[in-house]
Design a protein around this motif. Structure first.
Motif, PDB file in Angstrom:
ATOM      1  N   CYS A  24      47.639 -59.767 -25.476  1.00 29.50           N
ATOM      2  CA  CYS A  24      46.238 -59.633 -25.040  1.00 29.50           C
ATOM      3  C   CYS A  24      45.452 -58.522 -25.724  1.00 29.50           C
ATOM      4  O   CYS A  24      44.295 -58.291 -25.372  1.00 29.50           O
ATOM      5  N   SER A  79      44.064 -56.546 -29.285  1.00 29.05           N
ATOM      6  CA  SER A  79      43.833 -56.649 -30.730  1.00 29.05           C
ATOM      7  C   SER A  79      44.318 -55.398 -31.465  1.00 29.05           C
ATOM      8  O   SER A  79      44.535 -55.428 -32.672  1.00 29.05           O
ATOM      9  N   TYR A 138      41.678 -52.173 -26.598  1.00 24.72           N
ATOM     10  CA  TYR A 138      40.948 -53.264 -27.241  1.00 24.72           C
ATOM     11  C   TYR A 138      41.550 -54.604 -26.804  1.00 24.72           C
ATOM     12  O   TYR A 138      42.630 -54.987 -27.251  1.00 24.72           O
ATOM     13  N   TRP A 139      40.843 -55.295 -25.900  1.00 23.09           N
ATOM     14  CA  TRP A 139      41.302 -56.582 -25.364  1.00 23.09           C
ATOM     15  C   TRP A 139      40.938 -57.693 -26.358  1.00 23.09           C
ATOM     16  O   TRP A 139      39.782 -57.846 -26.735  1.00 23.09           O
ATOM     17  N   LYS A 140      41.922 -58.477 -26.709  1.00 17.15           N
ATOM     18  CA  LYS A 140      41.724 -59.563 -27.683  1.00 17.15           C
ATOM     19  C   LYS A 140      40.951 -60.718 -27.045  1.00 17.15           C
ATOM     20  O   LYS A 140      41.036 -60.943 -25.830  1.00 17.15           O
ATOM     21  N   THR A 141      40.225 -61.443 -27.845  1.00 20.58           N
ATOM     22  CA  THR A 141      39.519 -62.635 -27.359  1.00 20.58           C
ATOM     23  C   THR A 141      40.511 -63.545 -26.620  1.00 20.58           C
ATOM     24  O   THR A 141      41.579 -63.867 -27.155  1.00 20.58           O
ATOM     25  N   ALA A 196      40.327 -56.722 -36.624  1.00 21.32           N
ATOM     26  CA  ALA A 196      40.748 -56.457 -35.239  1.00 21.32           C
ATOM     27  C   ALA A 196      39.532 -56.259 -34.348  1.00 21.32           C
ATOM     28  O   ALA A 196      39.487 -56.756 -33.216  1.00 21.32           O
ATOM     29  N   HIS A 248      37.910 -59.484 -33.393  1.00 23.51           N
ATOM     30  CA  HIS A 248      38.698 -60.271 -32.435  1.00 23.51           C
ATOM     31  C   HIS A 248      38.807 -59.587 -31.071  1.00 23.51           C
ATOM     32  O   HIS A 248      39.612 -59.989 -30.240  1.00 23.51           O
ATOM     33  N   THR A 249      38.010 -58.538 -30.860  1.00 25.50           N
ATOM     34  CA  THR A 249      38.024 -57.806 -29.583  1.00 25.50           C
ATOM     35  C   THR A 249      36.877 -58.299 -28.717  1.00 25.50           C
ATOM     36  O   THR A 249      35.721 -58.264 -29.128  1.00 25.50           O
TER      37      THR A 249
END
Length: 536
Positions: free
Chosen positions: A128, A130, A103-106, A186, A189-190
């Motif tokens: 980087c 979430s 899961y890549w964060k914004t 979470a 924010h992904t």
């Protein structure tokens, strides 16, 4: 390495459960370099056992995403220290343990595209994600989400027809649904969700890599016939999921050129291509060079079948994936838990713990075992869901025991008849050109392989597949480089070492087993329904 003449090559990567591994394969398809990083041993600070974190509930199993990033840093530094000539790498591809999700964060895309060659990856990507501990294929905590997904599409069989498998706890769609339901912040924010395979490819690209068709088929989200995300399945799992996944691509796609980070830090050439990464099982199919009609049988702790299919028939058992080397075709996967441990148990009991006596028992008994049939499941089997030992004599009456030699043959014939029956239920058909590739511990026993050849009516070959996912990834890199969909995979890998013929069907085998297979299938159904009346 430095003193050797330059060798143009492709790299094949494998981000597996317990390690990251790489092989280099030259233009003649020889493996000339390999390196690995073992998570538990080389990265003890992450506190994994077997590469994972087992949670207290006994169902949740995760892996720390930064461990995979740091493992890549270490392996590249090892290659550099050994004098590996990165400038000769034409392309790379890879495999990832199937079903895991990252899961890549914004804002992570921005970090990926602006990597500094002066710093290792893990220092630049530590903020980087979430979700820091990601669900992997061993996780079985999503039963509620599985039932919700099946209900949304009209049941388990409907989901299987659509996505190639009924809902499985480890499959990615159900894992995403659980994260959305239990950790909505979470999830919100992904900005991107990757599979382990497309995550690893993204590290090399310096931007988000698409999910390939083959690994995407292990998510309960991809329509395997149309090769697009199922809107019904996406909607049942989480909102805005399609934009977080991105569009899927053919497995042989060149997804881009390598990031400038690797050019500047390690000396990769600017023209080095990244071919879509896929799952470890599809990559193994490529590594074993299966062709249309072929079957691979891995005879290990559990037995696994890989099948090349043209027209699949999705069922409530097994899995249908898009084929990783031919996007018009499919591959099926069947797993049987009671493999070598059951063979060892019968060897101990009926052959005095001697494999040579076990082999003699197979040699001294006739094909078809005089009509004596056995089902041997020490632990609850996956396919079919049966436990216990069930023996039937020639009249199809249940009996308590067989003589030792009969027991040995009943076990081996039963294991292979079950494999053939369940393979055919998924749409597999034996063709005149069919060959069986056998791997794993029991593939060293020629008498076991003879029974395999007889039951399937096809020649059996053995092949060294110690690193089949890695080697298959390097082969796939060459295939992508050569044009992918416009060039048959078999053309690209024709120089690879040939498997060795180990057994051919005995005279009269087809008549014996064509008669016996329907009997075996009916008895299996009787065990499943727990009825012991006369066999119809």
């Amino acid at each position: 390495m430095a003193e050797h003449a330059p060798r143009r090559c492709c790299l094949g990567w494998d981000f597996s459960t317990q390690q990251v591994k790489v092989v280099a394969v030259d233009a003649e398809l020889n493996v000339f370099y390999e390196e690995s990083v073992h998570f538990d041993r080389d990265l003890p600070e992450f506190g994994t056992q077997g590469g994972v974190h087992m949670h207290k509930d006994g169902l949740t199993v995760t892996s720390p995403v930064l461990m995979w990033v740091q493992a890549l840093d270490i392996i590249l530094e090892k290659m550099k220290a050994s004098g590996f000539d990165f400038s000769q790498v034409l392309a790379l591809s890879g495999a990832g343990q199937q079903h895991g999700s990252i899961y890549w964060k914004t804002g992570a895309q921005q970090a990926l595209t602006s990597l500094s060659p002066d710093l290792p990856l893990h220092q630049q990507l530590q903020d980087c994600f979430s979700i820091s501990d990601c669900p992997v294929w061993m996780d079985s905590s999503t039963t509620a989400q599985c039932r919700q997904l099946e209900a949304a599409v009209g049941g388990a069989q409907a989901l299987s027809c659509l996505t190639g498998s009924r809902a499985y706890e480890r499959f990615t769609g159900n894992q995403i649904a659980k994260i959305y339901q239990q950790n909505p912040e979470a999830y919100s924010h992904t900005e991107r969700i990757s599979l382990v395979s497309s995550f690893a490819a993204s590290l090399f690209l310096g931007s988000y890599s698409p999910i390939d068709y083959s690994d995407g088929s292990g998510m309960n989200l991809l329509q395997i016939q149309d090769k697009v995300w199922s809107q019904t399945c996406l909607g049942a799992c989480a909102p805005h999921l399609e934009e977080k996944l991105g569009p899927p691509v053919p497995s042989c796609s060149v997804v881009g050129a390598i990031s400038s980070y690797y050019i500047q830090r390690y000396g990769f050439p600017p023209g080095c291509k990244v071919v879509a990464f896929t799952g470890d099982n599809p990559a193994s199919l490529a590594g074993m060079r299966l062709e249309e009609g072929d079957i691979a049988v891995s005879l290990g702790t559990s037995d696994t079948l890989f099948l090349w299919l043209q027209e699949p028939m999705p069922a409530l058992e097994g899995h249908i994936f898009c084929n990783p080397v031919d996007s018009q075709h499919y591959m099926a996967l069947l797993c049987f838990k009671n493999g070598s441990l059951m063979r060892e148990k019968i060897c101990d009991k009926s052959a005095s713990r001697s494999w040579s006596k076990f082999s003699k028992a197979l040699q001294s008994t006739e094909m078809g075992n005089g009509g004596n049939l056995g089902f041997y499941f020490d632990v609850m089997e996956i396919t079919p869901e049966i436990i216990g030992c069930h023996r039937f004599n020639t009249e199809n009456h249940k009996v308590a025991a067989f003589p030792g030699d009969v027991e040995v043959r009943a076990l081996i014939e039963g294991q292979f008849m079950a494999k053939r029956i369940h393979a055919e239920r998924l749409g597999y058909r034996i063709m005149s050109k069919t060959k069986i590739l056998a791997t794993g511990g029991a593939s060293h026993n020629r008498d076991i392989l003879q029974v395999l050849a007889d039951v399937f009516g096809a020649p059996v070959y053995v092949i060294d597949t110690a690193n089949s996912a890695c080697v298959g990834s390097a082969y796939r890199a060459f295939h992508g480089l050569a044009g992918g969909r416009d060039v048959p995979f078999s053309e690209v890998v024709k120089l690879a070492p040939n498997p060795r013929l180990a057994a051919t069907p005995s005279l009269g085998a087809s008549q014996v087993y064509e008669a016996l297979l329907p009997q075996y299938a009916k008895l299996e159904q009787r065990i499943l329904s727990q009825t012991w009346g006369p066999l119809e």
